[in-house]
Design a protein around this motif. Structure first.
Motif, PDB file in Angstrom:
ATOM      1  N   SER A   1     -24.042   5.505   0.046  1.00  0.00           N
ATOM      2  CA  SER A   1     -24.579   4.142   0.178  1.00  0.00           C
ATOM      3  C   SER A   1     -25.355   3.707  -1.069  1.00  0.00           C
ATOM      4  O   SER A   1     -25.762   2.548  -1.159  1.00  0.00           O
ATOM      5  CB  SER A   1     -25.488   4.046   1.404  1.00  0.00           C
ATOM      6  N   GLY A   2     -25.607   4.648  -1.973  1.00  0.00           N
ATOM      7  CA  GLY A   2     -26.438   4.318  -3.133  1.00  0.00           C
ATOM      8  C   GLY A   2     -27.895   4.156  -2.745  1.00  0.00           C
ATOM      9  O   GLY A   2     -28.638   3.409  -3.377  1.00  0.00           O
ATOM     10  N   GLY A   3     -28.304   4.853  -1.693  1.00  0.00           N
ATOM     11  CA  GLY A   3     -29.680   4.766  -1.216  1.00  0.00           C
ATOM     12  C   GLY A   3     -30.529   5.919  -1.707  1.00  0.00           C
ATOM     13  O   GLY A   3     -30.286   6.464  -2.794  1.00  0.00           O
ATOM     14  N   LEU A   4     -31.504   6.298  -0.907  1.00  0.00           N
ATOM     15  CA  LEU A   4     -32.370   7.410  -1.298  1.00  0.00           C
ATOM     16  C   LEU A   4     -33.011   8.057  -0.060  1.00  0.00           C
ATOM     17  O   LEU A   4     -33.056   7.445   1.017  1.00  0.00           O
ATOM     18  CB  LEU A   4     -33.459   6.929  -2.268  1.00  0.00           C
ATOM     19  N   ILE A   5     -33.477   9.281  -0.231  1.00  0.00           N
ATOM     20  CA  ILE A   5     -34.314   9.921   0.783  1.00  0.00           C
ATOM     21  C   ILE A   5     -35.575  10.373   0.061  1.00  0.00           C
ATOM     22  O   ILE A   5     -35.516  11.124  -0.912  1.00  0.00           O
ATOM     23  CB  ILE A   5     -33.598  11.099   1.483  1.00  0.00           C
ATOM     24  N   ASP A   6     -36.707   9.846   0.518  1.00  0.00           N
ATOM     25  CA  ASP A   6     -37.977  10.130  -0.138  1.00  0.00           C
ATOM     26  C   ASP A   6     -38.965  10.561   0.954  1.00  0.00           C
ATOM     27  O   ASP A   6     -38.590  10.757   2.112  1.00  0.00           O
ATOM     28  CB  ASP A   6     -38.431   8.867  -0.886  1.00  0.00           C
ATOM     29  N   MET A   7     -40.226  10.689   0.579  1.00  0.00           N
ATOM     30  CA  MET A   7     -41.210  11.130   1.572  1.00  0.00           C
ATOM     31  C   MET A   7     -42.460  10.268   1.523  1.00  0.00           C
ATOM     32  O   MET A   7     -42.747   9.609   0.517  1.00  0.00           O
ATOM     33  CB  MET A   7     -41.558  12.595   1.348  1.00  0.00           C
ATOM     34  N   VAL A   8     -43.192  10.288   2.628  1.00  0.00           N
ATOM     35  CA  VAL A   8     -44.464   9.543   2.716  1.00  0.00           C
ATOM     36  C   VAL A   8     -45.529  10.488   3.277  1.00  0.00           C
ATOM     37  O   VAL A   8     -45.216  11.400   4.059  1.00  0.00           O
ATOM     38  CB  VAL A   8     -44.316   8.300   3.624  1.00  0.00           C
ATOM     39  N   SER A   9     -46.779  10.252   2.861  1.00  0.00           N
ATOM     40  CA  SER A   9     -47.862  11.124   3.323  1.00  0.00           C
ATOM     41  C   SER A   9     -48.307  10.704   4.726  1.00  0.00           C
ATOM     42  O   SER A   9     -48.022   9.591   5.174  1.00  0.00           O
ATOM     43  CB  SER A   9     -49.045  11.017   2.369  1.00  0.00           C
ATOM     44  N   ASP A  10     -49.044  11.581   5.395  1.00  0.00           N
ATOM     45  CA  ASP A  10     -49.579  11.237   6.717  1.00  0.00           C
ATOM     46  C   ASP A  10     -50.487  10.011   6.619  1.00  0.00           C
ATOM     47  O   ASP A  10     -50.487   9.167   7.516  1.00  0.00           O
ATOM     48  CB  ASP A  10     -50.337  12.422   7.320  1.00  0.00           C
ATOM     49  N   ASP A  11     -51.247   9.894   5.541  1.00  0.00           N
ATOM     50  CA  ASP A  11     -52.109   8.709   5.376  1.00  0.00           C
ATOM     51  C   ASP A  11     -51.281   7.435   5.285  1.00  0.00           C
ATOM     52  O   ASP A  11     -51.634   6.403   5.856  1.00  0.00           O
ATOM     53  CB  ASP A  11     -52.971   8.839   4.106  1.00  0.00           C
ATOM     54  N   GLU A  12     -50.187   7.512   4.561  1.00  0.00           N
ATOM     55  CA  GLU A  12     -49.309   6.330   4.448  1.00  0.00           C
ATOM     56  C   GLU A  12     -48.666   6.000   5.798  1.00  0.00           C
ATOM     57  O   GLU A  12     -48.489   4.828   6.148  1.00  0.00           O
ATOM     58  CB  GLU A  12     -48.217   6.578   3.396  1.00  0.00           C
ATOM     59  N   ILE A  13     -48.332   7.030   6.549  1.00  0.00           N
ATOM     60  CA  ILE A  13     -47.757   6.820   7.889  1.00  0.00           C
ATOM     61  C   ILE A  13     -48.769   6.115   8.793  1.00  0.00           C
ATOM     62  O   ILE A  13     -48.443   5.138   9.480  1.00  0.00           O
ATOM     63  CB  ILE A  13     -47.297   8.168   8.501  1.00  0.00           C
ATOM     64  N   ILE A  14     -50.002   6.564   8.762  1.00  0.00           N
ATOM     65  CA  ILE A  14     -51.033   5.965   9.621  1.00  0.00           C
ATOM     66  C   ILE A  14     -51.338   4.526   9.191  1.00  0.00           C
ATOM     67  O   ILE A  14     -51.507   3.632  10.030  1.00  0.00           O
ATOM     68  CB  ILE A  14     -52.318   6.834   9.617  1.00  0.00           C
TER      69      ILE A  14
END
Ligand code: AN7
Length: 358
Positions: free
Chosen positions: A260-273
């Motif tokens: 798809s030309g996309g991405l898989i990245d990550m987010v911190s618990d603080d960013e999730i909250i």
């Protein structure tokens, strides 16, 4: 018009026949909510939508796949079903198995699933075993058991689960009249990203849409094996639903990302909250923390100017759909911990007026 669930609506695309006994709780048909606050916040001439999967019968997207997996298990006359789960799969399996009259066995990591989900598995009558291990250990055991015994695995390794879950992308396209430009979603065991991508491709092949979205997946920082490129032995995140260190559909998720030309990245618990609070307080949509990972990802990409760097292909505003996979009531403890307990006030008018500033 009566709505009768995803198998009835999309049977043409699903592995069912007239002989399949359809076990449905009228899952699917969830709202695609325009996210006015987030669209404005991004301010890049984008339209953000929220696919609120928390409104499925057991409160998560798992029901889309479970209706197909349990219906097929009945058709094939299996004795029992089993799953490993971070919570939502077990809630859904337990409910659909109850409706079908099938025995359901659930393996969960002890002390690591949200209370709402545990209560569902228990009240629907599943045999719930809390293992001294994490999700990955539980899934390994479930696979070993189903290899040797006449019990059907209803984790997303079961292809019928993926088939059912792909109806999420059909609904988005039916609602927008085209595929979105971007789809943002949390990634745990990676079944859902696999399913959505399969759905979009099938809809394009069927001539229902003319293009495909970029798939943008987000893992939690402490449980991000795909991002880091290796399995995580002891995954950690407060988003317990996606606390998974060795996703079963790892390769398929990478394929969805790359094709798809996309991405898989990550987010911190603080960013999730942070995203969890924005969704609830600005959009009026209560989700569980894992679901907020998609909006945390959206905000992260916005900060990186990801969307403004994309060439505008047409006059229309690019559309971004965030999949909100599970309901906030699954994990009420987290909401209360995130804000604070209500203030105790004397039951008299003067005291209450003073508190509310009048
Ligand atoms: C709310 O219930 O794995 O990437 O055992 O409950 O398809 O695994 C749940 C996963 C996202 C990740 N959001 O989806 C389980 C389980 C919520 C979830 C995911 C899950 P996949």
């Amino acid at each position: 018009m009566h709505y009768n669930g995803v198998i009835d609506r999309y049977k043409k695309y699903l592995p069912v026949s007239d002989k399949t006994p359809v076990i449905s709780l009228k899952e699917g048909n969830t709202p695609l909510i325009p996210a006015l606050y987030l669209s404005k916040l991004l301010g890049e001439d984008l339209e953000v939508y929220l696919k609120y999967e928390g409104l499925n019968p057991t409160g998560s997207f798992k029901d889309r796949g479970m209706t197909v997996a349990i219906s097929k298990a009945c058709e094939e006359k299996v004795e029992a079903v089993i799953c490993a789960s971070t919570g939502n799969t077990s809630a859904s399996a337990a409910a659909y198995a109850a409706k079908a009259g099938l025995k359901c066995i659930v393996l969960i990591p002890r002390g690591a699933i949200a209370l709402g989900k545990l209560s569902q598995a228990l009240i629907h009558g599943a045999v719930v075993l809390a293992l001294d291990g994490n999700f990955d250990d539980a899934l390994k055991l479930a696979r070993e058991i189903t290899d040797k015994h006449p019990i059907r695995l209803v984790n997303s390794l079961n292809p019928h689960r993926i088939e059912g879950q792909k109806t999420g992308s059909f609904e988005i396209c039916d609602c927008l009249g085209e595929a979105p430009d971007f789809q943002v979603m949390p990634v745990g065991n990676a079944g859902n990203i696999t399913a959505y991508w399969k759905g979009y491709k099938e809809y394009k092949d069927a001539g229902k849409i003319s293009r495909l979205p970029k798939m943008l997946g987000f893992q939690a920082e402490g449980a991000a094996p795909i991002v880091r490129g290796h399995a995580i032995e002891k995954p950690q995140t407060l988003a317990t639903a996606i606390r998974i260190g060795n996703p079963a559909s790892w390769k398929m998720a990478e394929q969805a990302r790359d094709e798809s030309g996309g991405l898989i990245d990550m987010v911190s618990d603080d960013e999730i909250i942070e995203a969890y609070k924005i969704l609830a307080s600005k959009e009026g949509v209560f989700v569980e923390p894992a679901s907020a990972a998609s909006v945390a990802g959206l905000l992260k990409l916005h900060k990186q100017k990801y969307f403004s760097l994309k060439p505008k292909t047409q006059n229309l505003k690019p559309k971004i759909v965030c999949i909100l996979t599970g309901h906030g009531l699954k994990d009420p403890d987290r909401a209360i911990k995130t804000i604070k307990e209500p203030k105790a006030v004397k039951a008299n008018l003067k005291a209450v007026l003073k508190e509310i500033g009048y």
